[in-house]
Design an enzyme around this catalytic site. Structure first.
Site, PDB file in Angstrom:
ATOM      1  N   PHE A 235       1.203   2.128  29.806  1.00 11.07           N
ATOM      2  CA  PHE A 235       2.210   1.094  29.561  1.00 11.07           C
ATOM      3  C   PHE A 235       3.575   1.573  30.053  1.00 11.07           C
ATOM      4  O   PHE A 235       4.338   2.190  29.317  1.00 11.07           O
ATOM      5  CB  PHE A 235       2.245   0.729  28.074  1.00 11.07           C
ATOM      6  CG  PHE A 235       0.983   0.063  27.608  1.00 11.07           C
ATOM      7  CD1 PHE A 235       0.734  -1.277  27.893  1.00 11.07           C
ATOM      8  CD2 PHE A 235       0.017   0.786  26.919  1.00 11.07           C
ATOM      9  CE1 PHE A 235      -0.439  -1.882  27.485  1.00 11.07           C
ATOM     10  CE2 PHE A 235      -1.162   0.188  26.509  1.00 11.07           C
ATOM     11  CZ  PHE A 235      -1.391  -1.153  26.785  1.00 11.07           C
TER      12      PHE A 235
ATOM     13  N   ASN B 220       0.819  -1.211   0.000  1.00 11.32           N
ATOM     14  CA  ASN B 220       0.000   0.000   0.000  1.00 11.32           C
ATOM     15  C   ASN B 220       0.854   1.262   0.000  1.00 11.32           C
ATOM     16  O   ASN B 220       0.656   2.165  -0.820  1.00 11.32           O
ATOM     17  CB  ASN B 220      -0.924  -0.013   1.220  1.00 11.32           C
ATOM     18  CG  ASN B 220      -2.033   1.018   1.101  1.00 11.32           C
ATOM     19  OD1 ASN B 220      -2.451   1.379   0.017  1.00 11.32           O
ATOM     20  ND2 ASN B 220      -2.512   1.495   2.240  1.00 11.32           N
TER      21      ASN B 220
ATOM     22  N   TYR C 276       6.096   0.234   9.584  1.00  8.60           N
ATOM     23  CA  TYR C 276       5.452   1.478   9.163  1.00  8.60           C
ATOM     24  C   TYR C 276       6.482   2.575   8.912  1.00  8.60           C
ATOM     25  O   TYR C 276       6.511   3.202   7.851  1.00  8.60           O
ATOM     26  CB  TYR C 276       4.434   1.915  10.225  1.00  8.60           C
ATOM     27  CG  TYR C 276       3.953   3.326  10.073  1.00  8.60           C
ATOM     28  CD1 TYR C 276       3.254   3.726   8.939  1.00  8.60           C
ATOM     29  CD2 TYR C 276       4.202   4.275  11.072  1.00  8.60           C
ATOM     30  CE1 TYR C 276       2.812   5.038   8.806  1.00  8.60           C
ATOM     31  CE2 TYR C 276       3.760   5.577  10.947  1.00  8.60           C
ATOM     32  CZ  TYR C 276       3.061   5.953   9.803  1.00  8.60           C
ATOM     33  OH  TYR C 276       2.633   7.252   9.669  1.00  8.60           O
TER      34      TYR C 276
ATOM     35  N   HIS D 241      -4.430   5.647  19.020  1.00  7.52           N
ATOM     36  CA  HIS D 241      -3.855   6.891  19.525  1.00  7.52           C
ATOM     37  C   HIS D 241      -4.330   7.184  20.946  1.00  7.52           C
ATOM     38  O   HIS D 241      -5.489   6.927  21.295  1.00  7.52           O
ATOM     39  CB  HIS D 241      -4.194   8.053  18.600  1.00  7.52           C
ATOM     40  CG  HIS D 241      -3.551   7.941  17.252  1.00  7.52           C
ATOM     41  ND1 HIS D 241      -3.863   8.772  16.198  1.00  7.52           N
ATOM     42  CD2 HIS D 241      -2.600   7.092  16.788  1.00  7.52           C
ATOM     43  CE1 HIS D 241      -3.146   8.442  15.143  1.00  7.52           C
ATOM     44  NE2 HIS D 241      -2.364   7.421  15.481  1.00  7.52           N
ATOM     45  N   LEU D 242      -3.434   7.736  21.738  1.00  6.29           N
ATOM     46  CA  LEU D 242      -3.681   7.874  23.174  1.00  6.29           C
ATOM     47  C   LEU D 242      -4.903   8.735  23.494  1.00  6.29           C
ATOM     48  O   LEU D 242      -5.765   8.314  24.280  1.00  6.29           O
ATOM     49  CB  LEU D 242      -2.438   8.457  23.868  1.00  6.29           C
ATOM     50  CG  LEU D 242      -2.592   8.690  25.376  1.00  6.29           C
ATOM     51  CD1 LEU D 242      -2.835   7.385  26.112  1.00  6.29           C
ATOM     52  CD2 LEU D 242      -1.357   9.403  25.930  1.00  6.29           C
TER      53      LEU D 242
END
Length: 321
Positions: free
Chosen positions: A207, A91, A140, A188-189
């Site tokens: 985490f 992609n 990524y 996302h946070l």
């Protein structure tokens, strides 16, 4: 002449289109809607299709007078990229290769590219400068770096000028609350935190609270999505003026810890938002903060929405509505 925006129905792309339309530009949107949303588009001439499809791109370029491209179309989930690298190379890298090929064929010689701080990997210096070594720690980031390198060689061979914008944690939403962060799989946070007061989860996980930071949690540089939108347009204008290819970091230059973000969200939402401490995730650097001095100096870019409470408030207004 028009600006072609690939992936324009996605989170950052839709906000960029909203901004650029207000600058009275003509917009062509190309999106396959694998992650984007038609209702996020404020305007522009829409073509539904995949940039890996050469016949689709031929149609887009033949039917329009395109001056340049702002390229958002890509898969962008770090975790997914580690278990399905084929998808990301296909992609992201193949898609960009096809796009650059058609740009060259149709004599379109300007592209602004949505890159990422993930190209740096584990940085040696904070704040991160554009000259920092690039050793991505995930697929990524590796594909985004590959896309940057591809553009460098297309510039040398064919004269296609590019600006790569490496940005950090995009956050927030348009002040109208009509568009915002709407991912099918959320990683996302800030939106994850906001799922707690929305009743979609019972608590938020932290985490690791044993990092070498003031409160033990990771520190990140959050940048409002409309500040990213303005930067993409300024970068396009920079290429319009005949400037050379370049790479810029985009961030606020200051970081907020996970605990600070949660505490600010509690204030904005007036909700307790319980937090549960878990072990560290592999590959999470303690601190990631950008130096955006170059973008400020060269592009004249100045973030307007660097207040964390404002960023979270716009996100909250979008999510609760």
């Amino acid at each position: 002449m028009a600006i072609l925006v690939t992936g324009g129905a996605g989170y950052i792309g839709s906000h960029a289109i909203k901004y650029i339309l207000e600058e009275n530009e003509e917009i062509i949107v190309a999106d396959n809607f694998s992650t984007g949303h038609k209702e996020a588009l404020f305007g522009g001439k829409l073509y539904e299709g995949d940039i890996r499809d050469e016949q689709f791109l031929d149609k887009v370029f033949k039917e329009n007078s395109i001056e340049g491209v702002i390229h958002f179309a890509a898969s962008s989930l770090v975790g997914e990229s580690m278990i399905d690298p084929y998808k990301y190379y296909d992609n992201n890298v193949s898609g960009t290769l096809c796009l650059l090929k058609k740009m060259n064929e149709y004599n379109v010689n300007k592209i602004v590219f949505s890159s990422t701080a993930a190209t740096y990997g584990e940085p040696n210096n904070i704040p991160i400068l554009e000259a920092e070594d690039t050793y991505p720690t995930n697929t990524y980031g590796e594909t985004k770096l590959s896309m940057e390198k591809m553009m460098k060689w297309f510039d040398k061979a064919y004269g296609i000028k590019y600006i790569s914008l490496r940005y950090f944690n995009a956050a927030g939403a348009h002040e109208s609350a009509k568009i915002g962060e709407n991912h099918k799989v959320e990683t996302h946070l800030i939106p994850l935190i906001l799922q707690v007061p929305l009743g979609k989860r019972e608590h938020i996980y932290i985490f690791g609270d044993d990092y070498n930071t003031e409160d033990g949690t990771c520190i990140r540089d959050y940048i409002h999505v409309m500040d990213l939108a303005s930067a993409h347009y300024l970068a396009f204008e920079h290429l319009r003026k005949g400037n050379d290819s370049d790479i810029f970091n985009l961030g606020n230059g200051k970081g907020f810890s996970v605990k600070e973000v949660i505490e600010t969200a509690r204030k904005v939402t007036n909700h307790l938002i319980p937090a549960v401490i878990e072990g560290r995730r592999a590959g999470d650097p303690a601190v990631l903060i950008a130096s955006s001095d170059k973008a400020r100096k060269v592009l004249g870019w100045e973030p307007k929405y660097d207040d964390l409470e404002y960023i979270i408030r716009t996100a909250w207004n979008w999510h609760k509505n």
